[in-house]
Design an enzyme around this catalytic site. Sequence first.
Site, PDB file in Angstrom:
ATOM      1  N   ARG A  15     100.778-105.796  74.129  1.00 19.68           N
ATOM      2  CA  ARG A  15     100.675-104.349  74.361  1.00 19.68           C
ATOM      3  C   ARG A  15      99.267-103.902  74.741  1.00 19.68           C
ATOM      4  O   ARG A  15      99.105-103.111  75.674  1.00 19.68           O
ATOM      5  CB  ARG A  15     101.181-103.572  73.138  1.00 19.68           C
ATOM      6  CG  ARG A  15     101.029-102.062  73.267  1.00 19.68           C
ATOM      7  CD  ARG A  15     101.991-101.305  72.356  1.00 19.68           C
ATOM      8  NE  ARG A  15     101.946-101.786  71.003  1.00 19.68           N
ATOM      9  CZ  ARG A  15     101.052-101.403  70.086  1.00 19.68           C
ATOM     10  NH1 ARG A  15     100.116-100.535  70.405  1.00 19.68           N
ATOM     11  NH2 ARG A  15     101.110-101.877  68.868  1.00 19.68           N
ATOM     12  N   TYR A  51     100.323 -83.099  92.924  1.00 21.23           N
ATOM     13  CA  TYR A  51     101.590 -83.761  92.620  1.00 21.23           C
ATOM     14  C   TYR A  51     102.364 -82.933  91.603  1.00 21.23           C
ATOM     15  O   TYR A  51     101.851 -82.624  90.524  1.00 21.23           O
ATOM     16  CB  TYR A  51     101.336 -85.171  92.093  1.00 21.23           C
ATOM     17  CG  TYR A  51     102.567 -85.817  91.533  1.00 21.23           C
ATOM     18  CD1 TYR A  51     103.721 -85.960  92.310  1.00 21.23           C
ATOM     19  CD2 TYR A  51     102.610 -86.258  90.219  1.00 21.23           C
ATOM     20  CE1 TYR A  51     104.866 -86.525  91.784  1.00 21.23           C
ATOM     21  CE2 TYR A  51     103.751 -86.837  89.686  1.00 21.23           C
ATOM     22  CZ  TYR A  51     104.884 -86.967  90.473  1.00 21.23           C
ATOM     23  OH  TYR A  51     106.024 -87.512  89.945  1.00 21.23           O
ATOM     24  N   ASP A  93      92.801 -87.718  91.831  1.00 21.40           N
ATOM     25  CA  ASP A  93      93.974 -88.452  92.283  1.00 21.40           C
ATOM     26  C   ASP A  93      93.718 -88.815  93.744  1.00 21.40           C
ATOM     27  O   ASP A  93      93.743 -87.964  94.623  1.00 21.40           O
ATOM     28  CB  ASP A  93      95.219 -87.581  92.139  1.00 21.40           C
ATOM     29  CG  ASP A  93      96.496 -88.285  92.587  1.00 21.40           C
ATOM     30  OD1 ASP A  93      96.398 -89.317  93.286  1.00 21.40           O
ATOM     31  OD2 ASP A  93      97.596 -87.782  92.257  1.00 21.40           O
ATOM     32  N   LYS A 114     102.622 -96.346  95.078  1.00 24.46           N
ATOM     33  CA  LYS A 114     102.587 -95.934  96.477  1.00 24.46           C
ATOM     34  C   LYS A 114     101.865 -96.979  97.339  1.00 24.46           C
ATOM     35  O   LYS A 114     102.349 -98.093  97.465  1.00 24.46           O
ATOM     36  CB  LYS A 114     101.931 -94.550  96.571  1.00 24.46           C
ATOM     37  CG  LYS A 114     102.436 -93.523  95.546  1.00 24.46           C
ATOM     38  CD  LYS A 114     103.942 -93.298  95.613  1.00 24.46           C
ATOM     39  CE  LYS A 114     104.408 -92.056  94.852  1.00 24.46           C
ATOM     40  NZ  LYS A 114     104.235 -92.093  93.399  1.00 24.46           N
TER      41      LYS A 114
END
Length: 380
Positions: free
Chosen positions: A50, A102, A175, A200
């Site tokens: 993790r 976004y 971003d 993306k």
Amino acid sequence: MTQIRPATLVAQALGWIDETTKALIPPVHVTTTFIRDPDNEYRSGYSYGRPENPGFAQPEALLTALEHGAGCFLFGSGMAAATSVFLALKPGDHVVAPRVMYWGLRGWLQGFASDWGLLVDFVDASSAKAIRQAVRPGQTKLVWIETPANPTWCITDIAAAAEAAHRAGARLAIDSTASTPILTRPIEHGADIVMHSATKYLNGHSDVVAGALVTAAQDEFWERVAAIRTKLGAILGSFEAWLLLRGMRTLQLRVERCCRSAQRVAEHFADHPRVAAALYPGLTSHAEHALAARQMQGGFGGMLSIRVRGGERAAIAAAARTRVWKRATSLGGVESLIEHRASIEGPGSPVPPDLLRLSVGIEDVDDLIDDLDQALATGN
């Protein structure tokens, strides 16, 4: 030897070779746990799946090098990456964010983040003055920008935003998904943290959901982000990390091709009788074209939007008539996608109802133009 250029870095994935097996391609590390040393230590650096995975090391190092950063973390999605930055803040902290961004993150900021206690102001981030006026010295802890901004592709002056944020004692996070490190390296313009929805362009094949953060400094705030990733389990799967690295090997080629094709598509439809406006930073008619030319090197991205004459119904109908363009969400893959954004985002969206978002892939650009031409013409 001169500094290795980005095209070589991505093609060779930093030139990594497994010194034990001499393998050119890294393995997929599917283990969830690791053996302790006899004295109960973990000198390998790994204890449990993790907090970390050996398969993260190479894609994180590659992104760090591409962005000229000091470190990188992979996440299970772009949203996991972005929200981890905000969760590293404290209730009562003030945040400045763009009106055009976004939609998933905007909704999260308007809902969960505000309920949790962050104070969020949304501004016209294409205006450096608006950002300066919105920051509150001593209270603003983060300025978040997105450039080019989805889906109208307006441009924010990164250096000016960084100056405004730092003067107020805040960090600047950006971003940079649509630009990619091939076109823009925000840390060079003063950004503190760069976020990518690696789903993306970084992966580029529509088969991985992933996110990434790159930091300009390994500081206390970055350690808070690391702790959030570990405690919330916001990590990427080992196979997805392997696929992401494989996709990044062609990043330069894909981005260059998408930029050239998007420029052609934008220029063709800028004066189309069925198009009210073409929104693309590469057009000289774009309000921030000169700024984009300063911040983006080698192209203006593979994303653009068109506003269809006749309004929402005409736009949706045109998208339905495309054959080469695929009607699907997301962006940045090798296949070209078309989407009516306002109906996706719903009430409260700042997106004009006549807007179609276009993600230009690597197909023959003439086929893309011909297909959209016939889709628009059929509506006459």
